[in-house]
Design an enzyme around this catalytic site. Structure first.
Site, mmCIF file in Angstrom:
data_model
loop_
_atom_site.group_PDB
_atom_site.id
_atom_site.type_symbol
_atom_site.label_atom_id
_atom_site.label_comp_id
_atom_site.label_asym_id
_atom_site.label_seq_id
_atom_site.Cartn_x
_atom_site.Cartn_y
_atom_site.Cartn_z
ATOM 1 N N PHE A 61 6.516 19.177 57.291
ATOM 2 C CA PHE A 61 6.422 19.815 55.972
ATOM 3 C C PHE A 61 5.583 21.092 55.976
ATOM 4 C CE2 PHE A 61 7.620 15.862 53.199
ATOM 5 C CZ PHE A 61 8.921 15.960 53.651
ATOM 6 N N HIS A 228 13.585 10.314 67.871
ATOM 7 C CA HIS A 228 14.914 10.935 68.023
ATOM 8 C C HIS A 228 15.587 10.746 69.383
ATOM 9 C CE1 HIS A 228 12.011 13.895 69.243
ATOM 10 N NE2 HIS A 228 12.003 14.585 68.139
ATOM 11 N N ASP A 298 13.765 14.028 60.856
ATOM 12 C CA ASP A 298 13.171 15.153 61.595
ATOM 13 C C ASP A 298 13.382 16.435 60.777
ATOM 14 O OD1 ASP A 298 11.819 16.597 63.466
ATOM 15 O OD2 ASP A 298 13.311 16.393 65.043
HETATM 16 O O1 DOR Z 1 13.860 20.821 66.370
HETATM 17 C C1 DOR Z 1 12.679 20.532 66.199
HETATM 18 N N1 DOR Z 1 11.918 21.194 65.319
HETATM 19 N N2 DOR Z 1 12.141 19.564 66.937
HETATM 20 C C2 DOR Z 1 10.814 19.336 66.958
HETATM 21 O O2 DOR Z 1 10.378 18.493 67.688
HETATM 22 C C3 DOR Z 1 9.913 20.146 66.137
HETATM 23 C C4 DOR Z 1 10.630 20.702 64.993
HETATM 24 C C5 DOR Z 1 9.831 21.752 64.261
HETATM 25 O O3 DOR Z 1 8.683 21.455 63.915
HETATM 26 O O4 DOR Z 1 10.363 22.827 64.019
#
Ligand code: DOR
Length: 443
Positions: A61, A228, A298
């Protein structure tokens, strides 16, 4: 305030039943076929299903530090709209949440801003073992064994051994092998093709890191939750995990494969990368067979402008929290899984994995975190209707059947058909790690 929700089809741990629910002082006070008592409000839920609010155990967030991408106000509204009543947020903010003081700052921010309930992981670094050993009011410890967005990374064996040996909180990890990813990135150093993302963050990277963490968890007898899962091979590794390890699959990997890069480009660039259709098929099978217990988002928003950069400048991650329940309800509509399995994987299991007190199911004494859904409602996901701050969705234009229509947090209605009620906020989730996690508490 007393509320009676009547005539709903209620998804209980024992099955779906037509019962009434009495909500009093923020909790579920009674569940019975008919309840006769004076109340402040009666909700006639004829034709609708009542579910426990979704507990999403993996979101980003972005507050503090990256609030041009997302913030707690917008993200928690997106939760309320999407039927998510508790979120657990990852530590890769700026600064990263790697001390108790930084976790406490996030808790204080959420207390002022979040419409829904919240919790924040503490992030591991090679140097913060002392913080990890004493951390309080957190769901667990997050390790990035492979780097992703942000600067958190622990891939040295000694540091990993010590974290698994010397801490007691449950551990969760982003599993992509750093040296494999780096070597692959060198091979594709000149690429501008986002499809190469899945060749750089390939099957081997995921499997090596996952195998490594399973080995650590088993040798140190340490509770571990695999974030994931993306490959069929990892789902096979999960076969002998009962009792110690749980696993999660996320919406991008359940819904997309490498075949979708041609259509969606960097919008589906995520870490770990999406894999083949066959992997995706195996993820679904694992979810149905309970080899994988949890579905999460995610939710990892970046602005449209950031995503529109050429690969590999484009960042990894996509938003999904306000559509995750609808996306899974649409799968129910298509006959791929049952409504009860959606509730098990999105509500009950995450609450149990992280020992969250009084959440994840509709039962007497549990918190009245509830979502009313209309399984017949068909609507499109539209960028212009997203309340998450980045304002786009990889599912833009998709027609889904099955949507949340009303959401309550601790007995207080926070969302109703497009309108938010913001006069009361959510609360910090309570983690009682003495309960022993998912395997300790039953099936
Ligand atoms: O795709 C992703 N984005 N995987 C992650 O582990 C971190 C996340 C991000 O915080 O942007």
């Amino acid at each position: 305030m007393k509320t009676l929700i009547k005539n709903a089809q209620v998804v209980l741990p024992t099955g779906i039943e037509s019962v009434s629910i009495l909500v009093e002082k923020g909790r579920i006070a009674a569940i019975a076929p008919a309840i006769q008592t004076a109340v402040d409000e009666v909700v006639d839920a004829t034709g609708l299903h009542l579910l426990p609010g979704v507990v999403d155990d993996q979101v980003h967030f972005r507050e503090p530090g990256l609030t041009h991408k997302e913030d707690l106000t917008a993200a928690s509204r997106a939760c309320a709209k999407g039927g998510v009543t508790t979120f657990l947020e990852m530590p890769n903010t700026v600064p990263a949440a790697k001390t108790q003081a930084l976790v406490d700052e996030k808790l204080a921010l959420a207390a002022k801003k979040s419409l829904v309930n919240y919790g924040f992981y503490i992030g591991a670094t090679p140097e913060n073992l002392a913080d990890l050993k004493t951390a309080k009011n957190v769901p667990g410890i997050k390790i990035f064994i492979g780097s992703s967005t942000g600067d958190l990374l622990v891939d040295g064996q000694d540091a990993l051994e010590r974290i698994f040996a010397e801490t007691t909180l449950p551990i969760t990890a982003h599993c992509e092998d750093e040296s494999t990813v780096r070597a692959n990135a060198e091979r594709f150093a000149d690429t501008a093709d986002v499809a190469d993302h899945s060749r750089i963050r390939d099957h081997e990277a995921a499997i090596i890191a996952t195998r490594r963490t399973f080995d650590l968890a088993k040798r140190h007898r340490h509770r571990f939750h695999l974030l994931h899962v993306t490959t069929g091979a990892e789902t096979e590794l999960l076969d002998d995990h009962q009792g110690l390890i749980t696993a999660e699959v996320c919406l991008p990997h359940l819904m997309f494969s490498v075949d979708d890069y041609a259509r969606l480009g960097t919008l589906i660039q995520v870490n770990p990368s999406v894999k083949t259709k066959q992997d995706r098929q195996q993820l679904w099978q694992s979810l149905l067979s309970n080899q994988v217990q949890v579905v999460a988002t995610d939710h990892a928003p970046h602005t449209r402008e950031e995503k529109q950069q050429n690969y590999p400048q484009s960042p990894s991650g996509m938003p999904s929290i306000e559509n995750s329940l609808a996306l899974m309800l649409n799968e129910v509509h298509q006959g791929r899984l049952t409504l009860s399995r959606v509730v098990e994987t999105m509500c009950d299991a995450p609450a149990r994995v992280w020992d969250i007190v009084r959440k994840g199911r509709i039962a007497e004494g549990y918190d009245a975190d509830l979502v009313l859904v209309d399984l017949e409602l068909t609507r499109r996901v539209l960028d212009e209707e997203q309340v998450a701050k980045c304002g786009w969705s990889a599912w833009h234009g998709c027609e889904l059947t099955g949507w949340p229509v009303r959401t309550w947090v601790l007995g207080h209605e926070v969302y109703r058909e497009g309108q938010f009620k913001t006069d009361r906020l959510g609360q910090a989730a309570v983690f009682d790690h003495k309960r022993g996690g998912y395997w300790a508490t039953g099936d």
